[in-house]
Design an enzyme around this catalytic site. Structure first.
Site, mmCIF file in Angstrom:
data_model
loop_
_atom_site.group_PDB
_atom_site.id
_atom_site.type_symbol
_atom_site.label_atom_id
_atom_site.label_comp_id
_atom_site.label_asym_id
_atom_site.label_seq_id
_atom_site.Cartn_x
_atom_site.Cartn_y
_atom_site.Cartn_z
ATOM 1 N N ASN A 152 32.102 37.726 35.735
ATOM 2 C CA ASN A 152 30.898 38.557 35.616
ATOM 3 C C ASN A 152 30.593 39.054 34.196
ATOM 4 O O ASN A 152 30.012 40.105 34.008
ATOM 5 C CB ASN A 152 30.957 39.708 36.617
ATOM 6 C CG ASN A 152 32.141 40.610 36.392
ATOM 7 O OD1 ASN A 152 32.935 40.380 35.497
ATOM 8 N ND2 ASN A 152 32.249 41.655 37.188
ATOM 9 N N THR A 155 28.895 45.024 39.718
ATOM 10 C CA THR A 155 29.979 44.051 39.569
ATOM 11 C C THR A 155 29.531 42.647 39.954
ATOM 12 O O THR A 155 29.820 41.673 39.269
ATOM 13 C CB THR A 155 31.174 44.479 40.460
ATOM 14 O OG1 THR A 155 31.509 45.835 40.160
ATOM 15 C CG2 THR A 155 32.377 43.589 40.232
ATOM 16 N N LYS A 173 33.673 38.798 28.513
ATOM 17 C CA LYS A 173 34.732 38.074 29.211
ATOM 18 C C LYS A 173 34.649 36.553 28.959
ATOM 19 O O LYS A 173 33.636 36.054 28.456
ATOM 20 C CB LYS A 173 34.636 38.388 30.703
ATOM 21 C CG LYS A 173 34.900 39.863 31.043
ATOM 22 C CD LYS A 173 34.809 40.072 32.553
ATOM 23 C CE LYS A 173 35.186 41.477 32.971
ATOM 24 N NZ LYS A 173 35.153 41.610 34.463
ATOM 25 N N TYR A 195 44.655 45.201 34.199
ATOM 26 C CA TYR A 195 44.086 45.289 35.547
ATOM 27 C C TYR A 195 45.110 45.739 36.602
ATOM 28 O O TYR A 195 44.901 45.516 37.795
ATOM 29 C CB TYR A 195 43.448 43.949 35.944
ATOM 30 C CG TYR A 195 42.118 43.710 35.250
ATOM 31 C CD1 TYR A 195 40.992 44.465 35.577
ATOM 32 C CD2 TYR A 195 41.987 42.735 34.267
ATOM 33 C CE1 TYR A 195 39.771 44.264 34.950
ATOM 34 C CE2 TYR A 195 40.756 42.523 33.624
ATOM 35 C CZ TYR A 195 39.664 43.291 33.977
ATOM 36 O OH TYR A 195 38.455 43.084 33.354
ATOM 37 N N ARG A 230 27.683 51.438 31.892
ATOM 38 C CA ARG A 230 27.753 50.892 33.258
ATOM 39 C C ARG A 230 26.345 50.557 33.755
ATOM 40 O O ARG A 230 26.138 49.554 34.448
ATOM 41 C CB ARG A 230 28.429 51.890 34.214
ATOM 42 C CG ARG A 230 29.892 52.180 33.908
ATOM 43 C CD ARG A 230 30.841 51.075 34.275
ATOM 44 N NE ARG A 230 30.869 50.766 35.680
ATOM 45 C CZ ARG A 230 31.833 50.051 36.271
ATOM 46 N NH1 ARG A 230 32.853 49.564 35.555
ATOM 47 N NH2 ARG A 230 31.789 49.784 37.541
ATOM 48 N N PHE A 252 42.079 39.592 44.951
ATOM 49 C CA PHE A 252 41.564 38.787 43.842
ATOM 50 C C PHE A 252 42.357 38.966 42.540
ATOM 51 O O PHE A 252 41.986 38.409 41.511
ATOM 52 C CB PHE A 252 40.081 39.094 43.601
ATOM 53 C CG PHE A 252 39.778 40.545 43.295
ATOM 54 C CD1 PHE A 252 39.955 41.060 42.019
ATOM 55 C CD2 PHE A 252 39.320 41.397 44.306
ATOM 56 C CE1 PHE A 252 39.679 42.395 41.732
ATOM 57 C CE2 PHE A 252 39.040 42.737 44.023
ATOM 58 C CZ PHE A 252 39.227 43.234 42.731
ATOM 59 N N GLU A 311 41.854 52.331 27.614
ATOM 60 C CA GLU A 311 41.562 50.910 27.374
ATOM 61 C C GLU A 311 41.312 50.634 25.892
ATOM 62 O O GLU A 311 41.709 49.588 25.372
ATOM 63 C CB GLU A 311 40.351 50.490 28.225
ATOM 64 C CG GLU A 311 40.669 50.519 29.706
ATOM 65 C CD GLU A 311 39.451 50.335 30.615
ATOM 66 O OE1 GLU A 311 39.638 50.348 31.847
ATOM 67 O OE2 GLU A 311 38.318 50.168 30.100
ATOM 68 N N HIS A 314 33.061 43.626 30.797
ATOM 69 C CA HIS A 314 33.783 44.778 31.335
ATOM 70 C C HIS A 314 33.177 46.041 30.755
ATOM 71 O O HIS A 314 32.749 46.050 29.599
ATOM 72 C CB HIS A 314 35.262 44.707 30.937
ATOM 73 C CG HIS A 314 36.016 45.973 31.215
ATOM 74 N ND1 HIS A 314 36.506 46.262 32.467
ATOM 75 C CD2 HIS A 314 36.318 47.041 30.419
ATOM 76 C CE1 HIS A 314 37.097 47.456 32.422
ATOM 77 N NE2 HIS A 314 36.999 47.948 31.193
HETATM 78 P P1 IDP Z 1 33.879 46.489 37.557
HETATM 79 O O1 IDP Z 1 34.284 45.491 36.493
HETATM 80 O O2 IDP Z 1 32.398 46.427 37.853
HETATM 81 O O3 IDP Z 1 34.359 47.885 37.258
HETATM 82 P P2 IDP Z 1 36.018 46.345 39.516
HETATM 83 O O4 IDP Z 1 35.858 46.604 40.964
HETATM 84 O O5 IDP Z 1 36.729 47.370 38.679
HETATM 85 O O6 IDP Z 1 34.565 46.027 38.913
HETATM 86 O O7 IDP Z 1 36.782 44.958 39.388
HETATM 87 C C1 IDP Z 1 37.311 44.534 38.149
HETATM 88 C C2 IDP Z 1 36.983 43.084 37.951
HETATM 89 O O8 IDP Z 1 37.645 42.313 38.959
HETATM 90 C C3 IDP Z 1 35.497 42.728 38.129
HETATM 91 O O9 IDP Z 1 34.732 42.996 36.970
HETATM 92 C C4 IDP Z 1 35.573 41.250 38.453
HETATM 93 O O10 IDP Z 1 35.792 40.446 37.288
HETATM 94 C C5 IDP Z 1 36.823 41.197 39.324
HETATM 95 N N1 IDP Z 1 36.486 41.329 40.759
HETATM 96 C C6 IDP Z 1 36.100 42.429 41.415
HETATM 97 N N2 IDP Z 1 35.857 42.185 42.712
HETATM 98 C C7 IDP Z 1 36.111 40.870 42.873
HETATM 99 C C8 IDP Z 1 36.056 39.996 44.028
HETATM 100 O O11 IDP Z 1 35.713 40.401 45.139
HETATM 101 N N3 IDP Z 1 36.398 38.692 43.797
HETATM 102 C C9 IDP Z 1 36.800 38.208 42.577
HETATM 103 N N4 IDP Z 1 36.872 38.997 41.487
HETATM 104 C C10 IDP Z 1 36.535 40.316 41.628
HETATM 105 MG MG MG Z 2 36.285 48.659 37.109
#
Ligand code: IDP
Ligand code: MG
Length: 156
Positions: A131, A110, A28, A68, A104, A76, A145, A134
């Protein structure tokens, strides 16, 4: 084999239960900006994943919103789309036995504050939003995807 398992296999739509051994990833914008492409690719290949497709690109707003879409109602979502379009990314299709679950595990939770030692997010993520990587959450989504970013001719 117990008869209930046997029947399950006869009547279940086959495609949903076939593991593809592939997953989709993005390095990312925060990780690209912070100079971590090489180190993250090294962690990925050291963990036994092979690269089936890869590109250095930048998501348009429309692409980020579509990718997304599942999070469209989350608070968010706007921040996520803004972040994912803020700079270039590396997109890739990866192959390994048990690819989705193993990837994963490699990237970690996350939120990097909750990610285990030795995971990509523990090492390189800035925050729960920014983070670093992905990873697809299912075989079905890995296929969707991967197709979102690559044509069949770009997969080798
Ligand atoms: P993942 O990437 O671990 O599967 P997801 O819950 O699918 O997590 O969320 C997708 C992406 O959205 C996350 O990787 C992160 O970049 C962002 N995200 C998730 N939760 C939050 C939050 O609480 N605040 C801000 N960004 C978030
Ligand atoms: Mg996800």
């Amino acid at each position: 084999m117990p008869s209930d398992v046997y029947q399950f296999h006869i009547f279940a739509p086959k495609i949903r239960y076939m593991a593809t051994n592939r997953t989709f990833t993005m390095i990312k914008p925060d990780a690209v900006e912070n100079g971590h492409i090489g180190n993250i690719l090294n962690m990925i290949t050291e963990a036994g994943f092979s690269i089936k497709a890869m590109k250095y690109t930048r998501l348009t707003e429309a692409q980020a919103k579509a990718f997304y879409e599942v999070h469209a109602e989350r608070p968010f979502y706007g921040e996520l789309v803004e972040y994912m379009t803020s700079g270039p990314i590396v997109a890739a299709i990866l192959e390994k036995e048990n690819a989705v679950a193993d990837f994963r595990a490699l990237i970690g939770a996350t939120d990097p504050a909750e990610a285990a030692e030795g995971t990509v997010r523990k090492a390189y993520a800035e925050s729960k939003g920014r983070n670093a990587v992905h990873g697809s959450d299912s075989d079905d989504n890995a296929a969707i995807e991967g197709k979102f970013h690559f044509s069949a001719e770009e997969v080798h």
